[in-house]
Design a protein around this motif. Structure first.
Motif, mmCIF file in Angstrom:
data_model
loop_
_atom_site.group_PDB
_atom_site.id
_atom_site.type_symbol
_atom_site.label_atom_id
_atom_site.label_comp_id
_atom_site.label_asym_id
_atom_site.label_seq_id
_atom_site.Cartn_x
_atom_site.Cartn_y
_atom_site.Cartn_z
ATOM 1 N N ALA A 126 30.598 -35.924 89.313
ATOM 2 C CA ALA A 126 31.065 -34.788 90.366
ATOM 3 C C ALA A 126 31.446 -33.838 89.576
ATOM 4 O O ALA A 126 31.159 -32.543 89.852
ATOM 5 C CB ALA A 126 32.068 -35.513 91.477
ATOM 6 N N GLU A 127 32.225 -33.988 88.646
ATOM 7 C CA GLU A 127 32.733 -32.879 87.903
ATOM 8 C C GLU A 127 31.595 -32.041 87.130
ATOM 9 O O GLU A 127 31.629 -30.846 87.165
ATOM 10 C CB GLU A 127 33.778 -33.334 86.816
ATOM 11 N N ALA A 128 30.709 -32.736 86.558
ATOM 12 C CA ALA A 128 29.592 -32.122 85.938
ATOM 13 C C ALA A 128 28.838 -31.478 86.937
ATOM 14 O O ALA A 128 28.483 -30.078 86.825
ATOM 15 C CB ALA A 128 28.485 -33.295 85.330
ATOM 16 N N ALA A 129 28.596 -31.709 88.295
ATOM 17 C CA ALA A 129 28.107 -31.103 89.298
ATOM 18 C C ALA A 129 28.801 -30.060 89.848
ATOM 19 O O ALA A 129 28.282 -28.824 89.885
ATOM 20 C CB ALA A 129 27.614 -31.989 90.380
ATOM 21 N N ALA A 130 30.183 -30.092 89.908
ATOM 22 C CA ALA A 130 30.954 -29.086 90.242
ATOM 23 C C ALA A 130 31.045 -27.706 89.298
ATOM 24 O O ALA A 130 31.054 -26.661 89.701
ATOM 25 C CB ALA A 130 32.270 -29.447 90.474
ATOM 26 N N SER A 131 31.082 -28.410 88.080
ATOM 27 C CA SER A 131 30.924 -27.153 86.832
ATOM 28 C C SER A 131 29.812 -26.586 86.852
ATOM 29 O O SER A 131 29.939 -25.266 86.753
ATOM 30 C CB SER A 131 31.354 -28.233 85.615
ATOM 31 N N ARG A 132 28.732 -27.207 87.152
ATOM 32 C CA ARG A 132 27.641 -26.308 87.129
ATOM 33 C C ARG A 132 27.272 -25.504 88.204
ATOM 34 O O ARG A 132 26.872 -24.206 88.116
ATOM 35 C CB ARG A 132 26.251 -27.439 87.198
ATOM 36 N N ALA A 133 27.656 -26.061 89.363
ATOM 37 C CA ALA A 133 27.890 -25.235 90.625
ATOM 38 C C ALA A 133 28.716 -23.935 90.408
ATOM 39 O O ALA A 133 28.161 -22.729 90.956
ATOM 40 C CB ALA A 133 28.202 -25.980 91.703
ATOM 41 N N ALA A 134 29.754 -24.153 89.932
ATOM 42 C CA ALA A 134 30.796 -22.973 89.699
ATOM 43 C C ALA A 134 30.265 -22.005 88.904
ATOM 44 O O ALA A 134 30.413 -20.927 89.118
ATOM 45 C CB ALA A 134 31.945 -23.454 89.274
ATOM 46 N N ARG A 135 29.834 -22.314 87.615
ATOM 47 C CA ARG A 135 29.058 -21.434 86.886
ATOM 48 C C ARG A 135 27.902 -20.625 87.319
ATOM 49 O O ARG A 135 27.846 -19.367 87.174
ATOM 50 C CB ARG A 135 28.728 -22.067 85.507
ATOM 51 N N GLU A 136 27.046 -21.275 87.969
ATOM 52 C CA GLU A 136 25.881 -20.297 88.696
ATOM 53 C C GLU A 136 26.471 -19.650 89.864
ATOM 54 O O GLU A 136 25.870 -18.579 90.014
ATOM 55 C CB GLU A 136 25.103 -21.713 89.218
ATOM 56 N N ILE A 137 27.356 -20.397 90.644
ATOM 57 C CA ILE A 137 27.748 -19.441 91.743
ATOM 58 C C ILE A 137 28.473 -18.227 91.369
ATOM 59 O O ILE A 137 28.088 -17.030 91.835
ATOM 60 C CB ILE A 137 28.641 -20.200 92.823
ATOM 61 N N THR A 138 29.397 -18.115 90.464
ATOM 62 C CA THR A 138 30.127 -17.169 90.048
ATOM 63 C C THR A 138 29.354 -16.154 89.128
ATOM 64 O O THR A 138 29.732 -14.999 88.911
ATOM 65 C CB THR A 138 31.503 -17.484 89.283
ATOM 66 N N THR A 139 28.269 -16.549 88.779
ATOM 67 C CA THR A 139 27.304 -15.648 87.810
ATOM 68 C C THR A 139 26.312 -14.853 88.976
ATOM 69 O O THR A 139 26.171 -13.809 88.635
ATOM 70 C CB THR A 139 26.652 -16.443 86.933
ATOM 71 N N ARG A 140 25.784 -15.596 89.794
ATOM 72 C CA ARG A 140 24.793 -15.235 90.579
ATOM 73 C C ARG A 140 25.196 -14.572 92.000
ATOM 74 O O ARG A 140 24.485 -13.844 92.658
ATOM 75 C CB ARG A 140 23.624 -16.061 90.716
ATOM 76 N N ALA A 141 26.290 -14.883 92.665
ATOM 77 C CA ALA A 141 26.710 -14.727 94.045
ATOM 78 C C ALA A 141 26.941 -12.981 93.893
ATOM 79 O O ALA A 141 26.594 -12.375 94.979
ATOM 80 C CB ALA A 141 27.955 -15.192 94.266
ATOM 81 N N LEU A 142 27.167 -12.441 92.972
ATOM 82 C CA LEU A 142 27.589 -10.924 93.135
ATOM 83 C C LEU A 142 26.191 -10.164 93.157
ATOM 84 O O LEU A 142 26.159 -9.067 93.463
ATOM 85 C CB LEU A 142 28.318 -10.475 91.765
ATOM 86 N N ASP A 143 25.180 -10.905 92.527
ATOM 87 C CA ASP A 143 23.829 -10.120 92.971
ATOM 88 C C ASP A 143 23.566 -9.944 94.724
ATOM 89 O O ASP A 143 22.942 -9.127 94.853
ATOM 90 C CB ASP A 143 22.656 -11.072 92.544
ATOM 91 N N VAL A 144 24.052 -10.636 95.437
ATOM 92 C CA VAL A 144 23.812 -10.581 96.914
ATOM 93 C C VAL A 144 24.963 -8.963 97.228
ATOM 94 O O VAL A 144 24.408 -8.440 98.179
ATOM 95 C CB VAL A 144 24.638 -11.473 97.348
ATOM 96 N N VAL A 145 26.067 -8.595 96.291
ATOM 97 C CA VAL A 145 26.791 -7.565 96.672
ATOM 98 C C VAL A 145 25.895 -6.283 96.055
ATOM 99 O O VAL A 145 25.895 -5.136 96.528
ATOM 100 C CB VAL A 145 28.143 -7.752 95.995
ATOM 101 N N GLY A 146 25.575 -6.557 95.040
ATOM 102 C CA GLY A 146 24.788 -5.447 94.231
ATOM 103 C C GLY A 146 25.967 -4.632 93.360
ATOM 104 O O GLY A 146 26.949 -5.151 92.853
#
Length: 415
Positions: A346-366
């Protein structure tokens, strides 16, 4: 995922009535998150010691959430505590981290002290609404505990501990002079021999009140020295070894909370932008992605899948841990190992998810995501700081060794 966290209601210090249940405490946590979210970016940029934030946690009653009702606490379980940490972290990552760390450390006497002493400490903690800080990580060089006639003297330097700037009590790891056995030790930071300093120059988690702490011949009573933290096989019971997955799931909930918090902020930003937008004129990606831009929609869809998948693993691990804690001393080594592996997954999956989301989510904003006024960068900085402190490479190796060879994960407390 959480819903958008913007709210304008006034601060409240009302505690639930006696006999409050899980739903009441989750409501208090959501109110706290709404409160924190209104000025989270400004407070994070100021980087002040979170005395006011901890005062709000204390007034809400959340600090005593895990203390049994008969000892003066709320009597809630770890399912509720994890949900509270995740909710608070979505609004304010460092305060969520601080609260989760407090829950683990304040619960630690149940793992490492005898039951009577654990009850006594929890009663005092609830009465004083203590906020716990420190750290008993295996990564830190142990402090030195020198036996004396009426107790011990604690000396040494700890490079980093969460909450040292605001804690009412510190839990630290110290080695007995002459034997080297690592033990859990409870310390009153008000003693003049305890000197702490904030690390305000950190990349992220600036409001977690973390920093170095030095102990100069601090007197320690015998009752404040708990059981062994030794990683040697057989040194700890399977129940005491549950301290590791318990702590790893605090890390898991922090990562998920921060990731979901940013997705909620992005969602709210898009909603507000659409509400105030003049007649739409399509622009090319990435200057200002339109609401139906296929790339932006795909990114948000992919990140939703990542978040939901990590959340499902976390729920499975929390369920397994809850069953293990309920078994108490009847838990065996194999059951403990399975729980530990699920928590690492669970920790490994959450860590990967957090890194990916906090890196890519801002692409939606521009391009507007780069504006300092939004404070979107704090989510990435909090995540990156945490994942640097809690790398998952060793956890992945342990997971593989368990599934391929049946090897039990070692007793390694996270930072």
């Amino acid at each position: 995922m959480t819903t958008p966290l913007r709210c304008s209601h006034s601060r409240s210090s009302v505690k639930p009535d006696a006999g409050a249940g899980r739903a009441d405490w989750l409501h208090i946590a959501r109110e706290m998150a709404d409160d924190l979210s209104t000025d989270a970016a400004e407070r994070e940029q100021a980087g002040k010691t979170p005395l006011d934030e901890v005062s709000r946690l204390r007034e809400s009653g959340l600090l005593a959430l895990l203390v049994p009702a008969e000892q003066g606490g709320a009597g809630e379980d770890w399912r509720t505590a994890y949900a509270v940490v995740r909710t608070v972290a979505a609004a304010d990552g460092p305060i969520g981290h601080l609260l989760g760390h407090h829950y683990f450390l304040s619960f630690s006497p149940r793992f490492f002290a005898d039951p009577a002493r654990a009850d006594q400490i929890e009663r005092k903690s609830a009465q004083g609404q203590w906020c716990w800080g420190g750290g008993i990580s295996s990564h830190e060089p142990p402090l030195i505990l020198t036996p004396k006639a009426n107790g011990y003297l604690l000396s040494g330097y700890q490079r980093y501990a969460t909450g040292v700037g605001i804690a009412d009590r510190l839990m630290v790891r110290a080695a007995v002079y002459g034997t080297g056995e690592p033990l859990a030790v409870l310390v009153d930071p008000a003693h003049p021999g305890v000197e702490s300093g904030s690390t305000g120059d950190t990349l992220g988690r600036r409001l977690a009140a973390g920093g170095a702490v030095e102990f100069d011949s601090v007197p320690i009573m015998k009752d404040d020295v708990f059981g062994s933290l030794s990683p040697d096989e057989g040194a700890l019971s399977p129940f005491a070894s549950l301290a590791v997955p318990t702590a790893r799931l605090v890390s898991t909930q922090f990562c998920l909370g921060v990731a979901e918090g940013l997705l909620a902020e992005v969602h709210e930003h898009g909603r507000a932008a659409r509400a105030s937008r003049q007649p739409f004129s399509p622009q090319a990606w990435p200057d200002s992605p339109p609401p139906q831009d296929p790339y932006a929609l795909t990114v948000y869809g992919e990140l939703t899948v990542v978040a939901r998948g990590a959340s499902a693993l976390a729920d499975e691990a929390v369920d397994a841990l809850s069953r293990g804690l309920a078994q108490g001393e009847d838990l065996d080594d194999e059951e403990c190992a399975e729980i530990a592996v699920l928590a690492s997954l669970a920790e490994a999956a959450a860590s990967r998810a957090a890194r990916e989301i906090t890196t890519r989510a801002l692409d939606v904003v521009g391009a507007d995501a780069a504006a300092t006024r939004h404070g979107f960068d704090r989510f990435w900085r909090d995540t990156r700081t945490h994942t640097l402190c809690e790398p998952t490479a060793h956890r992945l190796r342990e997971i593989g060794d368990y599934f391929l060879n049946g090897a039990h994960p070692p007793f390694t407390l996270p930072a």
